[in-house]
Design a protein around this motif. Sequence first.
Motif, PDB file in Angstrom:
ATOM      1  N   VAL A   1       0.856  -1.189   0.000  1.00  0.00           N
ATOM      2  CA  VAL A   1       0.000   0.000   0.000  1.00  0.00           C
ATOM      3  C   VAL A   1       0.891   1.238   0.000  1.00  0.00           C
ATOM      4  O   VAL A   1       2.100   1.155   0.222  1.00  0.00           O
ATOM      5  CB  VAL A   1      -0.943   0.035   1.235  1.00  0.00           C
ATOM      6  CG1 VAL A   1      -1.890  -1.152   1.235  1.00  0.00           C
ATOM      7  CG2 VAL A   1      -0.129   0.075   2.534  1.00  0.00           C
ATOM      8  N   SER A   2       0.283   2.387  -0.249  1.00  0.00           N
ATOM      9  CA  SER A   2       1.017   3.644  -0.153  1.00  0.00           C
ATOM     10  C   SER A   2       1.606   3.777   1.248  1.00  0.00           C
ATOM     11  O   SER A   2       0.943   3.484   2.250  1.00  0.00           O
ATOM     12  CB  SER A   2       0.063   4.796  -0.455  1.00  0.00           C
ATOM     13  OG  SER A   2       0.685   6.031  -0.250  1.00  0.00           O
ATOM     14  N   GLY A   3       2.855   4.231   1.324  1.00  0.00           N
ATOM     15  CA  GLY A   3       3.532   4.317   2.613  1.00  0.00           C
ATOM     16  C   GLY A   3       2.788   5.154   3.631  1.00  0.00           C
ATOM     17  O   GLY A   3       2.736   4.808   4.819  1.00  0.00           O
ATOM     18  N   ASP A   4       2.174   6.248   3.173  1.00  0.00           N
ATOM     19  CA  ASP A   4       1.485   7.127   4.121  1.00  0.00           C
ATOM     20  C   ASP A   4       0.189   6.529   4.636  1.00  0.00           C
ATOM     21  O   ASP A   4      -0.405   7.047   5.582  1.00  0.00           O
ATOM     22  CB  ASP A   4       1.247   8.517   3.509  1.00  0.00           C
ATOM     23  CG  ASP A   4       0.361   8.478   2.276  1.00  0.00           C
ATOM     24  OD1 ASP A   4       0.131   7.383   1.731  1.00  0.00           O
ATOM     25  OD2 ASP A   4      -0.089   9.555   1.839  1.00  0.00           O
TER      26      ASP A   4
ATOM     27  N   THR B   1       6.456  -1.439   1.428  1.00  0.00           N
ATOM     28  CA  THR B   1       6.135  -0.010   1.457  1.00  0.00           C
ATOM     29  C   THR B   1       7.372   0.873   1.489  1.00  0.00           C
ATOM     30  O   THR B   1       8.448   0.468   1.935  1.00  0.00           O
ATOM     31  CB  THR B   1       5.252   0.339   2.668  1.00  0.00           C
ATOM     32  OG1 THR B   1       6.000   0.116   3.872  1.00  0.00           O
ATOM     33  CG2 THR B   1       3.988  -0.501   2.699  1.00  0.00           C
ATOM     34  N   ASN B   2       7.192   2.103   1.023  1.00  0.00           N
ATOM     35  CA  ASN B   2       8.212   3.145   1.116  1.00  0.00           C
ATOM     36  C   ASN B   2       7.562   4.417   1.646  1.00  0.00           C
ATOM     37  O   ASN B   2       6.432   4.745   1.262  1.00  0.00           O
ATOM     38  CB  ASN B   2       8.835   3.427  -0.255  1.00  0.00           C
ATOM     39  CG  ASN B   2       9.770   2.317  -0.699  1.00  0.00           C
ATOM     40  OD1 ASN B   2      10.694   1.956   0.015  1.00  0.00           O
ATOM     41  ND2 ASN B   2       9.517   1.767  -1.874  1.00  0.00           N
TER      42      ASN B   2
ATOM     43  N   LYS C   1       4.016  13.305   0.355  1.00  0.00           N
ATOM     44  CA  LYS C   1       3.090  13.906  -0.615  1.00  0.00           C
ATOM     45  C   LYS C   1       3.675  15.221  -1.126  1.00  0.00           C
ATOM     46  O   LYS C   1       3.135  16.299  -0.898  1.00  0.00           O
ATOM     47  CB  LYS C   1       1.735  14.158   0.047  1.00  0.00           C
ATOM     48  CG  LYS C   1       1.001  12.912   0.486  1.00  0.00           C
ATOM     49  CD  LYS C   1       0.369  12.199  -0.692  1.00  0.00           C
ATOM     50  CE  LYS C   1      -0.568  11.091  -0.214  1.00  0.00           C
ATOM     51  NZ  LYS C   1      -1.095  10.278  -1.302  1.00  0.00           N
TER      52      LYS C   1
ATOM     53  N   ASN D   1      10.613  -3.533  -2.338  1.00  0.00           N
ATOM     54  CA  ASN D   1      10.378  -2.086  -2.327  1.00  0.00           C
ATOM     55  C   ASN D   1      11.328  -1.319  -3.237  1.00  0.00           C
ATOM     56  O   ASN D   1      11.215  -0.104  -3.356  1.00  0.00           O
ATOM     57  CB  ASN D   1      10.519  -1.530  -0.902  1.00  0.00           C
ATOM     58  CG  ASN D   1      11.964  -1.524  -0.433  1.00  0.00           C
ATOM     59  OD1 ASN D   1      12.615  -2.568  -0.444  1.00  0.00           O
ATOM     60  ND2 ASN D   1      12.470  -0.368  -0.043  1.00  0.00           N
TER      61      ASN D   1
END
Length: 201
Positions: A53-56, A79-80, A84, A120
Amino acid sequence: MAKAFLTEGHEVMIGTRNVSKEELVKWQKENPSGKLGSFADTAKFGDLIVLAVSGDAAEKVVTQAGKENFSNKIVIDTTNPIAKAPPENGVLKFFTSLDKSLMEELQKLSPEAKFVKAFNIIGSAFMYRPNFPGGKPTMFICGNDDAAKKTVTDILTAFGHETEDMGKVEAARAIEPLCILWCIPGFIRNQWTHAFKLLKL
């Protein structure tokens, strides 16, 4: 990756907020043995979990899936911690520092899970059976559980990668930023067809 695990003979469920999402419905039609479910259903279902999923959003997804559903399970953390913000001359910005990785935060959030950082530092097109003229690409991994890393190494071998174990969870502080390096040629030259290779004497 879901298709790759199916190809390797595993049962697969993709976790999502919306099982009616067009691309996922299409994926399931093309892969009828694959399943779709909520994050919680998927975390319960899997003996091994791939966190892609998106890291954030990673910490929120783990919480929504139920931290107890990660307990004693291997979690491949792809993840990384990409911020944004637009890249600067091709260089991504991270919301972490070199003193703390996203994987460490996830391990702290779910301490009974067996997190292993992997997948990743390469594009999704080359995660499964990549074919580079220079041979198998190197995948750097880390994590606190040696047995979990052995399992992930076996998966990486089946998927066509060489594995380099970089040690405990703190090594993610070095592995995650390799994503920044991998992306620079893409942003400045639209070159996304490369991978890392560790050469040794």
